[in-house]
Each structure stands twice: as structure tokens, then as C-alpha cells.
Design an enzyme around this catalytic site. Structure first.
Site, PDB file in Angstrom:
ATOM      1  N   LYS A  76       0.870  -1.267  -0.079  1.00  0.00           N
ATOM      2  CA  LYS A  76      -0.119  -0.002   0.174  1.00  0.00           C
ATOM      3  C   LYS A  76       0.925   1.293  -0.005  1.00  0.00           C
ATOM      4  O   LYS A  76       0.724   2.251  -0.658  1.00  0.00           O
ATOM      5  CB  LYS A  76      -1.180  -0.150   1.057  1.00  0.00           C
ATOM      6  N   THR A  78       3.878   1.479  -1.103  1.00  0.00           N
ATOM      7  CA  THR A  78       4.773   1.647  -2.220  1.00  0.00           C
ATOM      8  C   THR A  78       3.717   2.079  -3.376  1.00  0.00           C
ATOM      9  O   THR A  78       4.321   2.949  -4.277  1.00  0.00           O
ATOM     10  CB  THR A  78       5.044   0.024  -2.664  1.00  0.00           C
ATOM     11  N   ARG A  99       2.667   8.358   6.879  1.00  0.00           N
ATOM     12  CA  ARG A  99       3.035   8.208   8.218  1.00  0.00           C
ATOM     13  C   ARG A  99       4.327   8.149   8.383  1.00  0.00           C
ATOM     14  O   ARG A  99       4.998   7.397   7.415  1.00  0.00           O
ATOM     15  CB  ARG A  99       2.166   7.159   8.778  1.00  0.00           C
ATOM     16  N   LYS A 110       7.038  -6.716  10.864  1.00  0.00           N
ATOM     17  CA  LYS A 110       6.331  -5.817   9.523  1.00  0.00           C
ATOM     18  C   LYS A 110       7.251  -5.219   8.667  1.00  0.00           C
ATOM     19  O   LYS A 110       7.028  -4.870   7.255  1.00  0.00           O
ATOM     20  CB  LYS A 110       5.003  -5.213  10.339  1.00  0.00           C
ATOM     21  N   ALA A 278      -3.185   1.277  12.748  1.00  0.00           N
ATOM     22  CA  ALA A 278      -4.546   1.627  12.425  1.00  0.00           C
ATOM     23  C   ALA A 278      -5.289   0.485  13.263  1.00  0.00           C
ATOM     24  O   ALA A 278      -6.591   0.481  13.103  1.00  0.00           O
ATOM     25  CB  ALA A 278      -4.824   1.410  10.901  1.00  0.00           C
ATOM     26  N   PHE A 386       3.286  -8.349  -8.460  1.00  0.00           N
ATOM     27  CA  PHE A 386       4.623  -8.851  -8.126  1.00  0.00           C
ATOM     28  C   PHE A 386       5.374  -9.404  -9.158  1.00  0.00           C
ATOM     29  O   PHE A 386       4.626 -10.027 -10.070  1.00  0.00           O
ATOM     30  CB  PHE A 386       4.280  -9.694  -6.865  1.00  0.00           C
ATOM     31  N   TRP A 414       6.556  -0.950  -7.777  1.00  0.00           N
ATOM     32  CA  TRP A 414       7.623  -1.382  -7.086  1.00  0.00           C
ATOM     33  C   TRP A 414       8.865  -1.752  -8.105  1.00  0.00           C
ATOM     34  O   TRP A 414      10.108  -1.267  -7.853  1.00  0.00           O
ATOM     35  CB  TRP A 414       7.569  -2.780  -6.580  1.00  0.00           C
TER      36      TRP A 414
END
Length: 561
Positions: A76, A78, A99, A110, A278, A386, A414
Site C-alpha cells: 500500500k 509502495t 505516516r 512488519k 490503524a 509482484f 515497485w
């Protein structure tokens, strides 16, 4: 052609040319006096900037959200970076608002929140570590308040705080399960009053939420004064304002309140400020950061944490209310890999093409789309490709979107940076220009606390009902008596499932959401509802990411993603 998948994110970031921050703000409507330098490549923007440009029209806000996350990754952040870069390639003036990463997940499992591949914000290692010290300032302010509370009790307890009913917790910006439950004040009368205490991760602190929702220093001070630290022996709430500490806390946070300016790999301006989780907070970058980005660009690309059931719902119900704005469109990020996991494929089998499982998992995407539609907002599905995805799978997902009349675009940001997001950028611009926006909330602030919770649970999660624990029911009644019933709610829930049970992937049905406890975040301006087994201080995995981290002989970071 060299396959960039062999390069790590940090290798890509460290090899990329980076411009002095003067060159980044030099192309924006920011004066030299409105910038405070933090080294060569980072700066803070003075709040005076907003005062100067307050009559300037705002740019359109594009919110990036996603399906429920899985270990397979969604990308997200990215996509947020890549979309901003792509809009600038299309000669649209775009600014990114994101953020700040927390050290807890950075050192844990993570990872950070600075994007990836050729769609990153830089300097990546500084952003993912100490950055400009904002999170340290929040940690300090939070723990200063904790120390002042215990000192207040020790020195006579003028506010009659009941030590058994202190709700303010200490914090640390690391995952440390050993600190979830502690005992303080041991060692005799000179060392304070013995009591049970608890630690949260810093990004779960109400002060983090307050910093991210404050409109200026005065508003910050007022919000801090409303923090409920606990309850008196008469069961009445005791606030920071009652104790008189809001001025000191504001002093500690005055520099942290200023948003940070950096750049992407393609030199798109990026404002990175604030970082509430979140799943246990409201999951959005600062309101000041978003507002500054809207004054600097014709388009703002921002994100909200985890899936649309968490970050986007809170962005729409909490942040837009606080900032009095509405988004122009929403981008919902999905990946073939994650949808296969939602369709029942284990992580070690994701490399095998499985169109049927992916389409079964698309039910998770369908629910998030329905949620965004229920807010009346136009949207685009970003199929974040991907390098391991098969053409059969991506074609099937794009066809699924077409058959269900969901506007969608394949993205390869990406691997290709902004160029890989051109199709998405064009689709977003087309959607903003040609789709009606009927943004509205799913609940009214005057609805009862229970009604607001049930509306989110049923409309956004798809729950058949809500089960309130006896403690939660008692708190609902008390909160209504204290006059807090007209605040929005902030659901603390697992990010992995639409339900409050992390193992229920895909689109679970016929489940009941359990509300075990409520917490007042009156300074932030919402009520936190703890569901299921959600924890506010995470733990570290068996093999933390920290095991791979080091520095070389020149001081360059190694192993940071």
C-alpha cells in the site's frame, strides 16, 4: 535486463541520487523562513506556512487503502509513493502525505512504511529509524505525564485520583511484551504508591493521535488538556487540565507538531508526519501534513493503515471530520499473492499459480469495495503486480474487476517506479473527473455509542451482530453520563481479518464482533473500542528483523529491508 528483485529496498534507496532538501521545497510555494533544516535531506515546515496560504484552494485528496493484509504483502505504501510519482510524470503537481514508521515493527517483523523498490521515500534508513525525533518527543511527553501523575499522588493527591483507576499508561516505541503488565512504586514510601501499571507502544498513545489531529499549537494545548488520566474516588474523570500539565506537554511537542518534508526516489515531495497504528489507533498521518500537502499540490496522495476496514474507515469517520474535508477518490490496493492467501493458499505455496484460489480470495476485495461505495466515494482498484505473479492470475483478476464493473489498473510501481503507475494515475484522474462523489458518513455523531459501533461492525466488517461484555456495557453507560456519547468511535481490531478473529480470512460471514472494553480518548476526540484479543503493546517474533541489521565501516545501514 537486470531483475531488480535481487536488490533489497535499502540497496535501491542508497544507490539512488538524492537532492538537497532546498531543491525539493524550491519547487513548492514554501519560503526559506518557513523551513527548518534537519541535515541535508530532511526539513520541517513551519506552521506559519498554513497561515500564509490559508486562502489558497486545496488540492484534491486521493486516499490509498487496501484489502486485509497478509504475510504475502500488499504494498500500500509502495503504491502511494508510485502513484504520486506517476501523477508528476503526467505533469500533475502531486505531493505525497504519509505516516512515520514505528521502530517496533521496523525491528520486529512488519518492516517500515517508506514504500519499496523504485517507489520509496528517502533517506530511507533515517525515515525508518529516528527520523526527526517526533516519535521520541511523543514518548517523552507521554511518560512525562505518567511521572507527573504518580508524583501528584505521592505529593498529596489534590485531585483525589484513585490509584486503582488510573488509565494513563507509559509507552515505548518498541515491541516489548515484558512491559505489558508491570508493578511500580515498590521500595517503601519514598518511592511512591505501589500500583499495577502497563505499557503501550508509542504509536498507540493518545498523544500520538492528538498530534495527528491537532490543527495548530492552541488546538494541541486544548486537546492535551482534555486527556482523561483516570478516575477519582468518586468515579469522576480526572483530566490533564484538572492537574494543570497541558502547558508542559505542549512545550515538549511544539517542534514535533511541525510536519516533515522529504522526497521520493524520483524527487516527488513527500510530507511524512505522525504514525498512529490503524489496528489500535486511527491509523492516519497528521492532519497538518495532509493540509500542507493540499496547499502545495493539485493532488495529495495519502494513505491509511492496514485494510479499508480499519485505516480507511477511521480516515473517513474521524480525520475528515476533524479536518472538515472530503477525499476526491479512493484507491484500493490488492495483490494476487494476498488474495490467494485469503482464498486458502498457505504462504509457502504462493509461488504456484492458482487462479481459482485467487478468485475465491477476491471476496475480501469485494467487501472492501462495498464499504467504500457505502461512503459514496469513487474508487479505483490497484492490482499491485509482484514479479512472481503469473499472467494468468493477473489477467483473471483484471477480468474479475471488469465483470463486476470495478474500475481497475495494473500497477508495477515497485519494479518501475512512477512509470509503472501511469495506468493507475490515468484511471484515478478519469474517475475523479467523471464519477459523482456523494461522500457521507455511515453514522451520525448523535447516534448512541452502541449504534455507532453496530453500524461499523455490520456495514464495514459484515458482522451479523455485536456482543458487548458486561464491562463494555457498564462503560457505555458511564461514558454517556460523562457526556462523551457524541464522539466518533475508533475500533481496535485485528488487521488480518474483517472480523475480530485473525484466522478468519477471506470474507467471513455470520460472525459476531465482541467488544470487550472501551477507552476514552477525549483529547483525540474519539472513543476507542477494544475488540477480540487485540493488544496495545505488540511482542517480537521468534526471529526479529533486528537480527539482520548492522552498519558497514562507513556507517551505512545494512539489512534494513
Amino acid at each position: 535486463m537486470l531483475k531488480i528483485k535481487h536488490k533489497s529496498d535499502i540497496e535501491i534507496a542508497q544507490e539512488a541520487p538524492i537532492k538537497p532538501i532546498q531543491e525539493i521545497f524550491g519547487g513548492l510555494d514554501i519560503l526559506e523562513d518557513e523551513i527548518e533544516y534537519y541535515g541535508k535531506y530532511k526539513a520541517k515546515i513551519s506552521l506559519e506556512f498554513l497561515n500564509r496560504v490559508k486562502t489558497k484552494p486545496d488540492g484534491k485528496v486521493i486516499l490509498v487503502t487496501a484489502i486485509n493484509p497478509t504475510p504475502a504483502g500488499e504494498g500500500k505504501s509502495t503504491v502511494t509513493v508510485g502513484l504520486g510519482q506517476a501523477l508528476n510524470l503526467l505533469k500533475k503537481k502531486a505531493v505525497i502525505a504519509m505516516r512515520e514508521p514505528s521502530l517496533g515493527p521496523t525491528m520486529g517483523i512488519k518492516g517500515g512504511a517508506a514504500g519499496g523498490g523504485y517507489s520509496q521515500v528517502i533517506p530511507m534508513e533515517e525515515i525508518n529509524l529516528h527520523f526527526t525525533g517526533d516519535i521520541h518527543a511523543i514518548t517523552t511527553a507521554n511518560n512525562a505525564l505518567a511521572a507527573l501523575i504518580d508524583n501528584h499522588i505521592h505529593q498529596g493527591n489534590e485531585c483525589k485520583l484513585d490509584p486503582r483507576r488510573i488509565t494513563w499508561k507509559r509507552v515505548l516505541d518498541l515491541n516489548d511484551r515484558a512491559l505489558r503488565n508491570v508493578v511500580i512504586g515498590l521500595g517503601g514510601p519514598a518511592n511512591g504508591t505501589p500500583r499495577e501499571d502497563h505499557f503501550d507502544i508509542t504509536v498507540a498513545s493518545e498523544i500520538m493521535a492528538i498530534l495527528c489531529l491537532a490543527s495548530d499549537l492552541d488546538d494541541l494545548n486544548k486537546r492535551l488538556s482534555k486527556i482523561v488520566v483516570g478516575f477519582s474516588y468518586e468515579r469522576e474523570p480526572v483530566t490533564v487540565g484538572d492537574m494543570g500539565y497541558e502547558g508542559a506537554l505542549t512545550l515538549l511537542l511544539k517542534d514535533a507538531l511541525k510536519p516533515n518534508l522529504v522526497q521520493t526516489l524520483e524527487h516527488t515531495p513527500a510530507i511524512i508526519h505522525g504514525g498512529p497504528f490503524a489496528n489500535i489507533a486511527h491509523g492516519c498521518n497528521s492532519l497538518l501534513g495532509t493540509k500542507m500537502a493540499a496547499k502545495l499540490g493539485d493532488y495529495v496522495v495519502t494513505e491509511a493503515g492496514f485494510g479499508a476496514d480499519l485505516g480507511a474507515e477511521k480516515f473517513l469517520h474521524i480525520k475528515t471530520r476533524a479536518g472538515e474535508f472530503s477525499p476526491a477518490a479512493v484507491v484500493i490496493v490488492a495483490t494476487v499473492r494476498a488474495l490467494k492467501m485469503h482464498g486458502g493458499v498457505p504462504k509457502d505455496k504462493l509461488g504456484i499459480s492458482n487462479k481459482d484460489a485467487m478468485l475465491a480470495g477476491a471476496e475480501n476485495l469485494a467487501k472492501h469495495i462495498e464499504s467504500i461505495e457505502s461512503f459514496g466515494l469513487p474508487y479505483v482498484v490497484a492490482v499491485n503486480r509482484f514479479v512472481t505473479d503469473s499472467e494468468e492470475e493477473t489477467d483473471a483478476l483484471m477480468k474479475w474487476c471488469e465483470e463486476h464493473a470495478h474500475p481497475a489498473a495494473l500497477t508495477e510501481v515497485w519494479e518501475k517506479g512512477g512509470a509503472g503507475g501511469i495506468e493507475l494515475a490515468e484511471k484515478v484522474l478519469e474517475t475523479i473527473g467523471h464519477t459523482d462523489n456523494h461522500f457521507d458518513y455511515l453514522y451520525d455523531l448523535n447516534d448512541s455509542i452502541k449504534d455507532k459501533i453496530e453500524k461499523v461492525a455490520k456495514s464495514v466488517y459484515g458482522a451479523k451482530g455485536v456482543d458487548f461484555s458486561s464491562k463494555a456495557l457498564k462503560q457505555v453507560k458511564e461514558f454517556e453520563q460523562y457526556g462523551w456519547s457524541n464522539l466518533p468511535i475508533c475500533m481496535a481490531k485485528t488487521q488480518y481479518s474483517l472480523s475480530d478473529q485473525p484466522e478468519l480470512l477471506g470474507r467471513p460471514k455470520d460472525f459476531t464482533l465482541t467488544i470487550r472494553e472501551l477507552k476514552p480518548s477525549i483529547g483525540a476526540g474519539f472513543l476507542v473500542c477494544l475488540t477480540g484479543d487485540i493488544m496495545t503493546m505488540p511482542g517480537l517474533p521468534k526471529k526479529p528483523a533486528a537480527l539482520s541489521m548492522s552498519v558497514d565501516e562507513n556507517g551505512k545501514a545494512r539489512g534494513l529491508f
